[in-house]
Design a protein around this motif. Structure first.
Motif, PDB file in Angstrom:
ATOM      1  N   GLY A 135       0.804  -1.212   0.000  1.00 59.42           N
ATOM      2  CA  GLY A 135       0.000   0.000   0.000  1.00 59.42           C
ATOM      3  C   GLY A 135       0.836   1.260   0.000  1.00 59.42           C
ATOM      4  N   MET A 136       0.163   2.358  -0.319  1.00 61.36           N
ATOM      5  CA  MET A 136       0.745   3.702  -0.248  1.00 61.36           C
ATOM      6  C   MET A 136      -0.118   4.486   0.741  1.00 61.36           C
ATOM      7  SD  MET A 136       3.321   3.479  -2.355  1.00 61.36           S
ATOM      8  CE  MET A 136       3.875   5.175  -2.457  1.00 61.36           C
ATOM      9  N   PRO A 137       0.160   4.364   2.049  1.00 62.26           N
ATOM     10  CA  PRO A 137      -0.742   4.902   3.082  1.00 62.26           C
ATOM     11  C   PRO A 137      -0.439   6.334   3.523  1.00 62.26           C
ATOM     12  CG  PRO A 137       0.948   3.564   4.110  1.00 62.26           C
ATOM     13  CD  PRO A 137       1.243   3.544   2.626  1.00 62.26           C
ATOM     14  N   GLU A 138       0.283   7.082   2.683  1.00 63.37           N
ATOM     15  CA  GLU A 138       0.817   8.373   3.109  1.00 63.37           C
ATOM     16  C   GLU A 138      -0.236   9.376   3.568  1.00 63.37           C
ATOM     17  OE1 GLU A 138       3.955   6.315   0.910  1.00 63.37           O
ATOM     18  OE2 GLU A 138       1.824   6.623   0.530  1.00 63.37           O
ATOM     19  N   VAL A 139      -1.417   9.383   2.913  1.00 65.08           N
ATOM     20  CA  VAL A 139      -2.429  10.389   3.270  1.00 65.08           C
ATOM     21  C   VAL A 139      -2.863  10.268   4.736  1.00 65.08           C
ATOM     22  CG1 VAL A 139      -3.339  10.825   0.954  1.00 65.08           C
ATOM     23  CG2 VAL A 139      -4.242   8.898   2.292  1.00 65.08           C
ATOM     24  N   GLY A 140      -2.634   9.100   5.348  1.00 62.22           N
ATOM     25  CA  GLY A 140      -2.989   8.908   6.746  1.00 62.22           C
ATOM     26  C   GLY A 140      -2.053   9.600   7.719  1.00 62.22           C
ATOM     27  N   ILE A 141      -0.859  10.028   7.218  1.00 62.01           N
ATOM     28  CA  ILE A 141       0.073  10.772   8.080  1.00 62.01           C
ATOM     29  C   ILE A 141       0.290  12.191   7.544  1.00 62.01           C
ATOM     30  CG2 ILE A 141       1.241   8.760   9.073  1.00 62.01           C
ATOM     31  CD1 ILE A 141       3.562   9.335   7.018  1.00 62.01           C
ATOM     32  N   PHE A 143       0.914  13.092   4.508  1.00 64.34           N
ATOM     33  CA  PHE A 143       1.965  13.085   3.495  1.00 64.34           C
ATOM     34  C   PHE A 143       1.338  12.669   2.160  1.00 64.34           C
ATOM     35  CE2 PHE A 143       6.261  11.092   2.158  1.00 64.34           C
ATOM     36  CZ  PHE A 143       6.796  12.318   1.808  1.00 64.34           C
ATOM     37  N   ILE A 144       2.129  12.644   1.102  1.00 65.13           N
ATOM     38  CA  ILE A 144       1.634  12.353  -0.238  1.00 65.13           C
ATOM     39  C   ILE A 144       2.458  11.202  -0.800  1.00 65.13           C
ATOM     40  CG2 ILE A 144       1.467  13.294  -2.591  1.00 65.13           C
ATOM     41  CD1 ILE A 144       1.236  15.622   0.363  1.00 65.13           C
ATOM     42  N   PRO A 145       1.839  10.238  -1.509  1.00 69.09           N
ATOM     43  CA  PRO A 145       2.603   9.117  -2.056  1.00 69.09           C
ATOM     44  C   PRO A 145       3.846   9.582  -2.815  1.00 69.09           C
ATOM     45  CG  PRO A 145       0.273   8.725  -2.379  1.00 69.09           C
ATOM     46  CD  PRO A 145       0.402  10.116  -1.823  1.00 69.09           C
ATOM     47  N   ASP A 146       4.979   8.909  -2.534  1.00 75.03           N
ATOM     48  CA  ASP A 146       6.254   9.296  -3.138  1.00 75.03           C
ATOM     49  C   ASP A 146       6.972   8.056  -3.648  1.00 75.03           C
ATOM     50  OD1 ASP A 146       6.860   8.341  -0.551  1.00 75.03           O
ATOM     51  OD2 ASP A 146       8.582   9.674  -0.323  1.00 75.03           O
ATOM     52  N   VAL A 147       8.298   8.057  -3.641  1.00 77.60           N
ATOM     53  CA  VAL A 147       9.156   6.950  -4.097  1.00 77.60           C
ATOM     54  C   VAL A 147       8.744   6.406  -5.468  1.00 77.60           C
ATOM     55  CG1 VAL A 147       9.865   6.303  -1.760  1.00 77.60           C
ATOM     56  CG2 VAL A 147       7.891   5.136  -2.769  1.00 77.60           C
ATOM     57  N   GLY A 148       8.235   7.278  -6.336  1.00 76.20           N
ATOM     58  CA  GLY A 148       7.752   6.829  -7.633  1.00 76.20           C
ATOM     59  C   GLY A 148       6.396   6.167  -7.568  1.00 76.20           C
ATOM     60  N   GLY A 149       5.766   6.205  -6.405  1.00 77.37           N
ATOM     61  CA  GLY A 149       4.451   5.597  -6.247  1.00 77.37           C
ATOM     62  C   GLY A 149       3.394   6.221  -7.134  1.00 77.37           C
ATOM     63  N   THR A 150       3.470   7.557  -7.309  1.00 76.54           N
ATOM     64  CA  THR A 150       2.437   8.192  -8.131  1.00 76.54           C
ATOM     65  C   THR A 150       2.603   7.808  -9.604  1.00 76.54           C
ATOM     66  OG1 THR A 150       3.675  10.284  -8.400  1.00 76.54           O
ATOM     67  CG2 THR A 150       2.148  10.132  -6.534  1.00 76.54           C
ATOM     68  N   TYR A 151       3.816   7.444 -10.025  1.00 74.89           N
ATOM     69  CA  TYR A 151       4.032   6.936 -11.387  1.00 74.89           C
ATOM     70  C   TYR A 151       3.234   5.654 -11.588  1.00 74.89           C
ATOM     71  CZ  TYR A 151       6.532   5.203 -15.527  1.00 74.89           C
ATOM     72  OH  TYR A 151       6.845   4.728 -16.784  1.00 74.89           O
ATOM     73  N   GLN A 286      10.954  13.746  -9.671  1.00 75.02           N
ATOM     74  CA  GLN A 286      11.254  15.159  -9.455  1.00 75.02           C
ATOM     75  C   GLN A 286      10.012  15.889  -8.933  1.00 75.02           C
ATOM     76  OE1 GLN A 286      11.694  18.273 -12.627  1.00 75.02           O
ATOM     77  NE2 GLN A 286      13.825  18.256 -11.956  1.00 75.02           N
ATOM     78  N   GLN A 287       8.842  15.589  -9.513  1.00 71.76           N
ATOM     79  CA  GLN A 287       7.606  16.183  -9.007  1.00 71.76           C
ATOM     80  C   GLN A 287       7.371  15.778  -7.549  1.00 71.76           C
ATOM     81  OE1 GLN A 287       3.629  16.492 -11.142  1.00 71.76           O
ATOM     82  NE2 GLN A 287       3.181  14.733  -9.837  1.00 71.76           N
ATOM     83  N   GLU A 288       7.588  14.505  -7.248  1.00 69.75           N
ATOM     84  CA  GLU A 288       7.384  14.027  -5.876  1.00 69.75           C
ATOM     85  C   GLU A 288       8.359  14.693  -4.907  1.00 69.75           C
ATOM     86  OE1 GLU A 288       5.641   9.555  -6.905  1.00 69.75           O
ATOM     87  OE2 GLU A 288       7.716   9.786  -6.244  1.00 69.75           O
ATOM     88  N   PHE A 289       9.575  14.933  -5.348  1.00 68.77           N
ATOM     89  CA  PHE A 289      10.550  15.605  -4.487  1.00 68.77           C
ATOM     90  C   PHE A 289      10.043  16.997  -4.110  1.00 68.77           C
ATOM     91  CE2 PHE A 289      14.450  18.226  -3.961  1.00 68.77           C
ATOM     92  CZ  PHE A 289      14.993  17.563  -2.869  1.00 68.77           C
ATOM     93  N   ARG A 290       9.531  17.725  -5.080  1.00 71.35           N
ATOM     94  CA  ARG A 290       8.982  19.053  -4.796  1.00 71.35           C
ATOM     95  C   ARG A 290       7.844  18.954  -3.775  1.00 71.35           C
ATOM     96  NH1 ARG A 290       8.578  21.429 -11.040  1.00 71.35           N
ATOM     97  NH2 ARG A 290      10.831  21.580 -11.374  1.00 71.35           N
ATOM     98  N   VAL A 291       6.971  17.993  -3.977  1.00 72.76           N
ATOM     99  CA  VAL A 291       5.817  17.819  -3.086  1.00 72.76           C
ATOM    100  C   VAL A 291       6.270  17.413  -1.683  1.00 72.76           C
ATOM    101  CG1 VAL A 291       3.778  16.387  -2.679  1.00 72.76           C
ATOM    102  CG2 VAL A 291       4.191  17.329  -4.964  1.00 72.76           C
ATOM    103  N   SER A 292       7.255  16.519  -1.606  1.00 69.91           N
ATOM    104  CA  SER A 292       7.731  16.058  -0.296  1.00 69.91           C
ATOM    105  C   SER A 292       8.397  17.189   0.483  1.00 69.91           C
ATOM    106  CB  SER A 292       8.706  14.895  -0.468  1.00 69.91           C
ATOM    107  OG  SER A 292       8.051  13.773  -1.010  1.00 69.91           O
ATOM    108  N   VAL A 293       9.227  17.985  -0.202  1.00 67.64           N
ATOM    109  CA  VAL A 293       9.890  19.119   0.458  1.00 67.64           C
ATOM    110  C   VAL A 293       8.844  20.114   0.976  1.00 67.64           C
ATOM    111  CG1 VAL A 293      11.383  21.119   0.056  1.00 67.64           C
ATOM    112  CG2 VAL A 293      12.073  18.854  -0.764  1.00 67.64           C
TER     113      VAL A 293
END
Length: 344
Positions: A135-141, A143-151, A286-293
């Protein structure tokens, strides 16, 4: 290599073996593990005596439960520099795995969440079992799915990826194959024999001997209502459609989504949809990096990890508290250049 180290690296019979070795933390990734895996892959890539890579996790609970988000929260409470460096290194590793030239056999047994997906699901030989809980459970903390998960989430059949992203709910090994997060199904009870066969006989013979047809995917079977309900323009529209649907599973999904961080949900919806228009894994990272920062500077990232993993009261106080307060400007701010941006 000492057994008390966080990552174990060895070569047997031409197979580079990496074992994530923090079983008490379900092998959650820290900076030492990210660096160790990157170094091993770089070394083996140009070593003709190593023909393939095998990734596993120590213990019985799973390959990897994600990144060490408590450490990332500590960084966010300070100047954020550790979090920024960790994500930079981690996402470069994810990209490296995605373009790795040799067979990279990821054994995704048990719990495989967040960062575990990042080190497993971009490989070219991805194995799941009847015990896989992915799973990609990031929204529960917050946060937003990262590590290439959104790809990957943007490239599932229909809108199954949006369902997985916005609920944050785990899915099975069979679901993982249906969603494009995995390729092969090996029963958990045969996993030890399978990994030994990878080392002694090579991954193709091992798969021929031990891989089986996966069970039907429960998620794929629900695609009709998922495709219908997740087509809305906003998270609020999606929630309305889920609540109005006659499928109980749709209403259950709405109840789950309603517990998640409103801003994380809003950004996640945009991130997955944008990822669908980006061509490469690197562009998405790269998009995820911007979102994570940007997330590291948000209220909800710090608060969500506090509620789930620090104080463990499971009672996050989200801010903004409602979806209506998450306007386009607030969402767009997450996608601004991270200065300096992630490069490969």
């Amino acid at each position: 290599m000492a057994e008390n180290e966080d990552i174990l690296v060895s070569v047997r019979n031409g197979v580079g073996i990496v074992t994530l070795n923090r079983p008490k933390a379900i092998n959650s990734l820290n900076d030492v593990m990210v660096a160790g895996l990157q170094q091993a892959l770089t070394t083996w890539e140009n070593d003709d005596s190593v023909r393939s890579v095998l990734l596993t996790g120590a213990g019985e609970r799973g390959l990897c439960a994600g990144g060490d988000v408590v450490a990332l929260r500590q960084s966010a409470l300070g100047d954020g520099s550790f979090a920024r460096q960790f994500w930079s290194d981690e996402y470069r590793l994810n990209a490296h795995i995605g373009r790795y030239r040799k067979p990279y056999v990821a054994v995704m047994d048990g719990i495989v969440m967040g960062g575990g997906v990042g080190v497993g699901a971009h490989g070219n030989v991805r194995v799941v079992t009847d015990k896989t809980k992915m799973g990609m459970p990031e929204v529960g903390i917050g946060f937003i799915p990262d590590v290439g998960g959104t790809y990957l989430l943007a490239r599932t059949p229909g809108l199954l990826g949006l369902h997985a992203a916005l609920t944050g709910a785990p899915f099975s090994g069979a679901d993982a194959i249906a969603l494009g997060f995995a390729d092969h199904f090996v029963p958990h009870e045969r996993l030890h024999d399978f990994t030994e066969a990878v080392i002694t006989d090579g991954h193709e013979d091992a798969l021929n001997s031990y891989a089986e047809e996966p069970p039907p995917s429960a998620l794929l079977a629900q695609r009709d209502w998922i495709d219908s309900c997740y087509a809305g323009d906003t998270v609020a529209d999606i929630l309305d459609d889920l609540r109005a649907h006659d499928e109980q599973a749709a209403r259950d999904a709405a109840d789950l989504i309603a517990t998640r961080s409103p801003i994380a949900l809003s950004v996640t919806l945009t991130a997955v949809r944008r990822a669908g228009h980006l061509r490469t894994l690197e562009e998405v990272l790269q998009q995820e990096f911007r979102v994570s920062v940007a997330s590291a500077k948000s209220h909800d990232f710090v608060e969500g990890i506090r509620a789930q993993l620090v104080d463990k009261d499971r009672n996050p106080q989200w801010s903004p508290a409602t979806l209506a307060e998450c306007d386009d400007a607030a969402i767009d701010a997450y996608f601004a250049s991270a200065e300096p941006d992630l490069t490969f």
